[in-house]
Enzyme design. Structure first.
Site, PDB file in Angstrom:
ATOM      1  CG  ASP A  82     -27.275  91.072  13.806  1.00 34.59           C
ATOM      2  OD1 ASP A  82     -27.793  90.679  14.793  1.00 34.59           O
ATOM      3  OD2 ASP A  82     -27.236  92.323  13.613  1.00 34.59           O
ATOM      4  NE  ARG A 118     -28.382 100.781  21.480  1.00 36.52           N
ATOM      5  CZ  ARG A 118     -28.822 101.317  20.327  1.00 36.52           C
ATOM      6  NH1 ARG A 118     -28.850 102.757  20.261  1.00 36.52           N
ATOM      7  NH2 ARG A 118     -29.568 100.584  19.473  1.00 36.52           N
TER       8      ARG A 118
HETATM    9  C1  DMJ Z   1     -26.097  98.429  17.174  1.00 39.47           C
HETATM   10  O1  DMJ Z   1     -26.760  98.547  18.099  1.00 39.47           O
HETATM   11  C2  DMJ Z   1     -25.038  97.271  17.258  1.00 39.47           C
HETATM   12  O2  DMJ Z   1     -24.182  97.262  16.408  1.00 39.47           O
HETATM   13  C3  DMJ Z   1     -26.037  96.012  16.937  1.00 39.47           C
HETATM   14  O3  DMJ Z   1     -25.374  94.813  17.131  1.00 39.47           O
HETATM   15  C4  DMJ Z   1     -26.566  95.888  15.573  1.00 39.47           C
HETATM   16  N1  DMJ Z   1     -27.576  97.287  15.567  1.00 39.47           N
HETATM   17  C5  DMJ Z   1     -26.960  98.589  15.865  1.00 39.47           C
HETATM   18  C6  DMJ Z   1     -26.162  99.039  14.855  1.00 39.47           C
HETATM   19  O4  DMJ Z   1     -26.567  99.084  13.396  1.00 39.47           O
END
Ligand code: DMJ
Length: 677
Positions: free
Chosen positions: A441, A312
Site C-alpha cells: 500500500d 510511528r
Molecule cells: C498504520 O500504521 C499506517 O497507516 C500504515 O501505513 C498502515 N497501517 C496502519 C494503519 O492502518
C-alpha cells in the site's frame, strides 16, 4: 403443569354435571332438534330433556332456560354443588395465575421460530424492548428518536438493506432481563457513555442541518453538535485508559485494564504527541512530554521493526519537533534514526525488517530473508527529513538508494509492484501477486508524497506513481454489482480477485492530494468514486464500521455489493477511510464527507468505546449485539484516526495546510521542503 390442572378440573365438572342431569332428556348437539326424541344410545355426552318439546310446543325463551337450569341446579346434592363451585373457583384462579407466563411463552416461541427461520446457527437475537417494569409494562414509552435509532441500523442502498435484513444480521441493542431486577444491558452498551448516547450516526448526521423548530412559540435552530469537541472527548477518553492502565507502555489493553508491549518504547504515547498538540490538549501534551524527556530511552536491547518504528516513532518525534519547535523531540529523533541505520547493512542495501536498537544489529524475520515492499519503501519521508534537519546525508542516501533500486527492478506489471523483496538479492519475490493493500500500500503513497516533499522535482518518483495508477486502472479497478461501486481488487498470477483491504482506503486521499498538486483531474474523479466505496464499506455493515477486508460481488443479479468472510470481520480502529475523508473534504468542501466521518466517529463510540477508558478493536463488525472486543487499542487510533477526524471537522484550512505539509503514512505532518532545497 397449570394446563394439566385445568384439564383435570374441566373433566371433574363434566362428570359432575353428567351425573347431576342424568339423562332426563336428550339433546343431540350435533343433530339439532329432531322431531322424534330418542333416548341417548350412549351416556358419554351431556343431554337435556326438554319437556313439551315433543308436542311441538317449543319454548326457548331466556326466562324458560334460566328457570330450567335453576331447577336442575337445585336438584343436585350439596356435595355435587360444592364440588362444581370449588372446581370453577379453582379454574378461575389457575387462569389468572397462568395468563402472563402463558402469553409470554407464546410470544417467545414466535420470536425464536422467526429467527430460526432466518439464521438458525446464530445466537438468538432479541428484539429491542423498551425497559420493562415487573409487569412487563414499558417504563418509558418508546420515543420517536428511539424508533429512529432502530431504523438507523438499515444502511446502504435499498437492495443491500434487504439482503442484510434477510440474513438476519440487522439487530438492535440486546437487553437481558433478570427477574425482579432492572434489565441488564450487554457489555458494549454498558461502555456507551453520555457522549455516545447522543444518538446513532444517522441521527447525529441529521442533527447537523436540523430545520428550525417551534418551541414555546419561538422558533430556534438546534445547536450544532460540536464535532471538534467530540473528537477531543474521544481522545481524552482514550488517553484516560492509556494513562491509567498502560502509561509509558506500547499499547493499552482496555478490557483487561492492562497493556501490551511490542518494542517497549511507549509507542502510543509517542504516536499521539502531535495529535495532542493539534487538538490543543495542553495538559495531556505536557504530561507526555515529561515522560519523553525523563523516561524515553532508545538505549535498549530490543528488536524493533524498522518500518513501524520509523513511521510511528521517528515520524512522531519529527513532526512534534516541527509543531512545537522543542529540540527535545529532534534530539530523540536523531538518536533513534542513528540506531535504525544498521538495518541497511545488507548485501543488497534493501533493509532488513528488524533492528536491535541497543546492540546495533539487524536481521530479517526468522522464517525468511525477505522484507515487504511497503516496509522498505515507506520510510523515506522520515529519513530524508532527518537528513535535512541534521545535515547528515547518510539517512537520505540510504533510503534513496532503496527507491532507485526498486525503480529499476524487474517483476512489475504496468507499474504495480509485487509484495516482497529479498534483502540478499535485492529482487522482488513471490512474483505475479499485486495488491494495493497490505504489504504494498504505502509504496504508492510514498511515491507521490516524496515527490511533493522534495518540491516536485524528483521526476522518477512521479513517473512511477503515474505509471502505477495506470496499472491500477488497467488491472485492478472494477465495478461491483448491483450498485456499481468502483473498487480496487487484487491480481494473482493473472487471476483477478475482488478482494479489497480496508488499508486500500488510503487511495482516495492520495489521489485527491495528487490532483491538488497538479496531477490529472480524472484522479480526483476516481478519488470521489473510491471514497464512496470506502464509506459504503462502513455504512453497509450492521455496526457502521468497516471490516478489515471485503469481497465485492461482480455477477449480474447479485443481491448486495459486499461480502465479508468470517475471518475478515474485525476492525482495528484503522484510519485510512477517515484519512481520505479529510483530503476529500479539504479539496472539495463537500459536507457529505464530514457527515460520513461523523457517522464513523459515532460508531467507534458506540461499538468500541470501553467505559473505563480507551477504545478497543473488535472482532465482528456484523454483530452489533456482540462485536466481540479484542482488548487492544492500536497506537494509530490516537496517532492517525482521531487526528484525521479532527482535521476533517476543522474549518481552518491553515491548520496543517496541504500546501505546506505532507503527512507520513502514520499521519505525522512533515514540512514540504522549501523550493531552494
Ligand atoms: C498504520 O500504521 C499506517 O497507516 C500504515 O501505513 C498502515 N497501517 C496502519 C494503519 O492502518
Amino acid at each position: 403443569m397449570w394446563w394439566l390442572l385445568l384439564i383435570m378440573c374441566l373433566q371433574l365438572i363434566l362428570d359432575c354435571m353428567q351425573q347431576a342431569l342424568n339423562m332426563h332428556c336428550a339433546y343431540d348437539f350435533t343433530a339439532g332438534w329432531a322431531g322424534d326424541m330418542h333416548p341417548p344410545s350412549r351416556k358419554d355426552f351431556v343431554s337435556l330433556t326438554l319437556t313439551g318439546q315433543g308436542s311441538g310446543n317449543y319454548n326457548n325463551s331466556k326466562q324458560w332456560r334460566r328457570q330450567s337450569c335453576w331447577r336442575k341446579w337445585k336438584r343436585l346434592s350439596r356435595l355435587q354443588r360444592n364440588l362444581i363451585l370449588f372446581t370453577v373457583a379453582l379454574m378461575l384462579l389457575c387462569g389468572i395465575a397462568t395468563y402472563p407466563s402463558v402469553t409470554e411463552h407464546f410470544r417467545g416461541l414466535t420470536v425464536v421460530a422467526k429467527e430460526e427461520g432466518d439464521h438458525a446457527l446464530k445466537p438468538v437475537v432479541h428484539e429491542v424492548q423498551p425497559e420493562l417494569d415487573k409487569l412487563n409494562r414499558p417504563l418509558v414509552p418508546e420515543s420517536p428518536s428511539e424508533k429512529q435509532k432502530r431504523a438507523a441500523h438499515k444502511r446502504g442502498p435499498p437492495g443491500l438493506q434487504n439482503r442484510l435484513q434477510k440474513k438476519g444480521n440487522v439487530s438492535d441493542t440486546q437487553v437481558e432481563k433478570v427477574e425482579g431486577e432492572k434489565p441488564l444491558v450487554n457489555w458494549h452498551v454498558a461502555m456507551i457513555d453520555q457522549a455516545t448516547e447522543r444518538g446513532t450516526a444517522k441521527e447525529a448526521a441529521n442533527k447537523v442541518d436540523v430545520p428550525e423548530v417551534e418551541q414555546e412559540g419561538h422558533s430556534h435552530k438546534e445547536p450544532e453538535v460540536d464535532r471538534l469537541e467530540a473528537v477531543r472527548d474521544a481522545f481524552r477518553h482514550a488517553w484516560k485508559g492509556y494513562k491509567e492502565f498502560a502509561w509509558g507502555k506500547d499499547e493499552l489493553r482496555p478490557m483487561s485494564k492492562s497493556y501490551g508491549e511490542w518494542f517497549g518504547l511507549g509507542l502510543t504515547l509517542i504516536d499521539a504527541l502531535d495529535t495532542m498538540w493539534i487538538l490543543n490538549l495542553k495538559k495531556e501534551f505536557e504530561e507526555a512530554k515529561t515522560w519523553v524527556s525523563t523516561e524515553l530511552s532508545f538505549n535498549k536491547n530490543v528488536d524493533v521493526n524498522l518500518f513501524e518504528s520509523t513511521i510511528r516513532i521517528l515520524g512522531g518525534l519529527l513532526s512534534t519537533y516541527h509543531l512545537t519547535g522543542d529540540t527535545l523531540f529532534l534530539d530523540k529523533a536523531k538518536d533513534l534514526g542513528r540506531r535504525l541505520m544498521p538495518a541497511f547493512n545488507t548485501p543488497s542495501k534493501i533493509p532488513y525488517s528488524d533492528v536491535n536498537i541497543g546492540k546495533g544489529t539487524a536481521h530479517p524475520p526468522r522464517w525468511t530473508s525477505d522484507s515487504t515492499v511497503a516496509e522498505v519503501t515507506s520510510i523515506q519521508l522520515e529519513f530524508r527529513e532527518l537528513s535535512r534537519l541534521t545535515q547528515d546525508t547518510r539517512y537520505q542516501a540510504a533510503v534513496d538508494e532503496v527507491m532507485q533500486k526498486v525503480h529499476k527492478l524487474e517483476g512489475k506489471q504496468d507499474g504495480l509492484v509485487p509484495m516482497f523483496i529479498n534483502t540478499n538479492s535485492g529482487q522482488f519475490t513471490h512474483l505475479g501477486m499485486f495488491t494495493l493493500g497490505a504489504r504494498a500500500d504505502s509504496y504508492y503513497e510514498y511515491l507521490l508524497k516524496q515527490w511533493i516533499q522534495g518540491g516536485k522535482k524528483e521526476t522518477a518518483l512521479l513517473e512511477d506513481y503515474l505509471q502505477a495508477l495506470e496499472g491500477v486502472k488497467k488491472n485492478l479497478l472494477k465495478k461491483s454489482s448491483p450498485n456499481r461501486l468502483t473498487f480496487v481488487g487484487e491480481l494473482s498470477h493473472g487471476r483477478f480477485s475482488p478482494k479489497m483491504d480496508h488499508l486500500v482506503c488510503f487511495l482516495p486521499g492520495t489521489l485527491a492530494l495528487g490532483a491538488h498538486h497538479g496531477l490529472p483531474a480524472d484522479h480526483m474523479e476516481l478519488a470521489k468514486q473510491l471514497m464512496e466505496t470506502c464509506y459504503q464499506m462502513y455504512a453497509q455493515m450492521e455496526t457502521g464500521l468497516s471490516p478489515e477486508i471485503v469481497h465485492f460481488n461482480m455477477h449480474e443479479g447479485s443481491i448486495g455489493d459486499v461480502d465479508v468472510k468470517l475471518a475478515d470481520r474485525h476492525n482495528l480502529l484503522r484510519p485510512e477511510t477517515v484519512e481520505s475523508l479529510f483530503y476529500l473534504y479539504r479539496f472539495t468542501k463537500d459536507r457529505k464527507y464530514r457527515d460520513w466521518g461523523w457517522e464513523i466517529l459515532q460508531n467507534f463510540n458506540k461499538y468500541t468505546k470501553v467505559s473505563t477508558g480507551g477504545y478497543t478493536s473488535i472482532n465482528n463488525v456484523r454483530d452489533p449485539e456482540y462485536p466481540s472486543p479484542r482488548d487492544k487499542m492500536e497506537s494509530f487510533f490516537l496517532g492517525e484516526t482521531l487526528k484525521y477526524l479532527y482535521l476533517l471537522f476543522s474549518d481552518d484550512p491553515e491548520l496543517l495546510s496541504l500546501d505546506k505539509y505532507v503527512f507520513n503514512t502514520e499521519a505525522h505532518p512533515l514540512p514540504i521542503w522549501p523550493t531552494a532545497q
